[in-house]
Design a protein around this motif. Sequence first.
Motif, mmCIF file in Angstrom:
data_model
loop_
_atom_site.group_PDB
_atom_site.id
_atom_site.type_symbol
_atom_site.label_atom_id
_atom_site.label_comp_id
_atom_site.label_asym_id
_atom_site.label_seq_id
_atom_site.Cartn_x
_atom_site.Cartn_y
_atom_site.Cartn_z
ATOM 1 N N ILE A 108 13.313 -15.595 29.974
ATOM 2 C CA ILE A 108 12.771 -16.816 29.320
ATOM 3 C C ILE A 108 12.452 -16.641 28.096
ATOM 4 O O ILE A 108 12.571 -17.590 27.392
ATOM 5 C CB ILE A 108 11.403 -17.039 30.254
ATOM 6 C CG1 ILE A 108 11.721 -17.489 31.700
ATOM 7 C CG2 ILE A 108 10.801 -18.400 29.759
ATOM 8 C CD1 ILE A 108 10.643 -17.728 32.739
ATOM 9 N N TYR A 109 11.821 -15.781 27.634
ATOM 10 C CA TYR A 109 11.636 -15.553 26.159
ATOM 11 C C TYR A 109 12.812 -15.618 25.229
ATOM 12 O O TYR A 109 12.910 -16.237 24.146
ATOM 13 C CB TYR A 109 10.877 -14.092 25.813
ATOM 14 C CG TYR A 109 10.244 -14.101 24.336
ATOM 15 C CD1 TYR A 109 9.299 -14.531 23.791
ATOM 16 C CD2 TYR A 109 11.241 -13.084 23.579
ATOM 17 C CE1 TYR A 109 9.326 -14.301 22.272
ATOM 18 C CE2 TYR A 109 11.065 -12.783 22.415
ATOM 19 C CZ TYR A 109 10.006 -13.612 21.745
ATOM 20 O OH TYR A 109 9.870 -13.352 20.275
ATOM 21 N N MET A 110 13.690 -14.793 25.633
ATOM 22 C CA MET A 110 15.000 -14.785 24.763
ATOM 23 C C MET A 110 15.851 -15.919 24.724
ATOM 24 O O MET A 110 16.347 -16.324 23.865
ATOM 25 C CB MET A 110 15.966 -13.367 25.411
ATOM 26 C CG MET A 110 15.528 -12.073 25.243
ATOM 27 S SD MET A 110 14.730 -11.792 23.489
ATOM 28 C CE MET A 110 16.374 -11.467 22.794
ATOM 29 N N ILE A 111 15.759 -16.746 26.123
ATOM 30 C CA ILE A 111 16.607 -17.994 26.420
ATOM 31 C C ILE A 111 15.942 -19.029 24.987
ATOM 32 O O ILE A 111 16.619 -19.711 24.368
ATOM 33 C CB ILE A 111 16.436 -18.417 27.576
ATOM 34 C CG1 ILE A 111 17.164 -17.815 28.564
ATOM 35 C CG2 ILE A 111 16.683 -20.098 27.686
ATOM 36 C CD1 ILE A 111 17.153 -18.333 29.973
ATOM 37 N N VAL A 112 14.514 -19.051 25.195
ATOM 38 C CA VAL A 112 13.920 -20.014 24.294
ATOM 39 C C VAL A 112 14.284 -19.495 22.980
ATOM 40 O O VAL A 112 14.497 -20.350 22.012
ATOM 41 C CB VAL A 112 12.438 -20.021 24.474
ATOM 42 C CG1 VAL A 112 11.662 -20.850 23.530
ATOM 43 C CG2 VAL A 112 12.167 -20.620 25.930
ATOM 44 N N ASP A 113 14.087 -18.391 22.439
ATOM 45 C CA ASP A 113 14.069 -17.660 21.065
ATOM 46 C C ASP A 113 15.533 -17.999 20.607
ATOM 47 O O ASP A 113 15.664 -18.484 19.331
ATOM 48 C CB ASP A 113 13.845 -16.265 21.095
ATOM 49 C CG ASP A 113 13.764 -15.795 19.741
ATOM 50 O OD1 ASP A 113 13.149 -16.286 18.854
ATOM 51 O OD2 ASP A 113 14.604 -14.629 19.468
ATOM 52 N N TYR A 114 16.348 -17.741 21.240
ATOM 53 C CA TYR A 114 17.964 -18.109 20.824
ATOM 54 C C TYR A 114 18.263 -19.438 20.649
ATOM 55 O O TYR A 114 19.131 -19.923 19.863
ATOM 56 C CB TYR A 114 18.878 -17.044 21.757
ATOM 57 C CG TYR A 114 18.933 -15.699 21.210
ATOM 58 C CD1 TYR A 114 19.742 -15.325 20.211
ATOM 59 C CD2 TYR A 114 18.796 -14.777 22.363
ATOM 60 C CE1 TYR A 114 19.554 -13.920 19.706
ATOM 61 C CE2 TYR A 114 18.685 -13.328 21.705
ATOM 62 C CZ TYR A 114 19.234 -12.946 20.262
ATOM 63 O OH TYR A 114 19.274 -11.527 19.999
#
Length: 328
Positions: A108-114
């Motif tokens: 979830i964190y990486m989806i939002v960040d990228y």
Amino acid sequence: MRIFFIILLAFLSPQILYPQSGYVNSEWSDDPLESVVENHTYSLITPVLLRHSYTTDSEKNNADNAQRFFDKPGVGFVSSAVIPGSAQIANRNWFRAGLYMALEAISIYMIVDYRNRGINGEKRYERFADDNWSVVRYAEWLVNYHDIHSISNPYLAQLRSMLEGMEPTFDPSKEWSQIDITILRNVEKHTPYFTTDQLNALHFSHLMPRYGSQQYYELISKYYQYQAGWRDYHDYHDQLGHTNGSFQQRYFIDRNGVYASPFFFHGGVLSKQFNSDFRRSRTFTHLLIANHFISAFDAYFTISLKQNRINATSTLIPGEQLVITYSF
């Protein structure tokens, strides 16, 4: 550092909230940390949320029924499909619960960040392109390109007439209000390539997309036929020595990009970066979905196998004609 703390918290949370404990009969325990409350024994280290105090048999039966409900493979499948690791927590598979929850948090964190990186990068590239690519300059270059190579094009006169009195302003809102894209496209359809390696049989491979579209921003920094629209194109060719007798060299296209200016390539770098960020966001989205499915099937088969480990066997030991064995 933020990712490290997310992983640590997600991995340890089931073990912090749900440490292994069991019902202990006070008559068998010598542990001084245990106390008896209304004929029920609790370990003092058992989390408050997991302590059960049943005042009636009905409450205990309801709790047992709830536990049996969560021991069903189908329920475990749905539970972990919705919240990865939840069925593993109910069945006290702490390591796998932490693993699935950690993957969920990371994904979830990486989806939002990228995705945020991609959005910001796309806006940054579009601003750069709007400030440094001119459709008027590109159209003027097309007219001169035809004149220098003596190209016969039935729509060239219309393009030449349309450009009379225009100067490149690098203001897209102004320039595109003056350019008829249909005329520009008609000229492109009948424009052959004149390249530095003398291969001029093919016509331009692309037609100008509408301003503001995703294809518009992609093509102007990807295909060499649009290289002349960039602000630094003619300055770059001055540096290459394409002046006086070599002036016409700026109206050739080099297949290796030698004649494309630095702004063209910088735009390509910016475009490649934000597209890469969007792809990484999609990759982590696939990982997130996979984590839900894997956690769900893991819960289903784990609960099924756990139930199948209970075996009834006979024995010759006096007083123990039937023994129920549970295999861990």
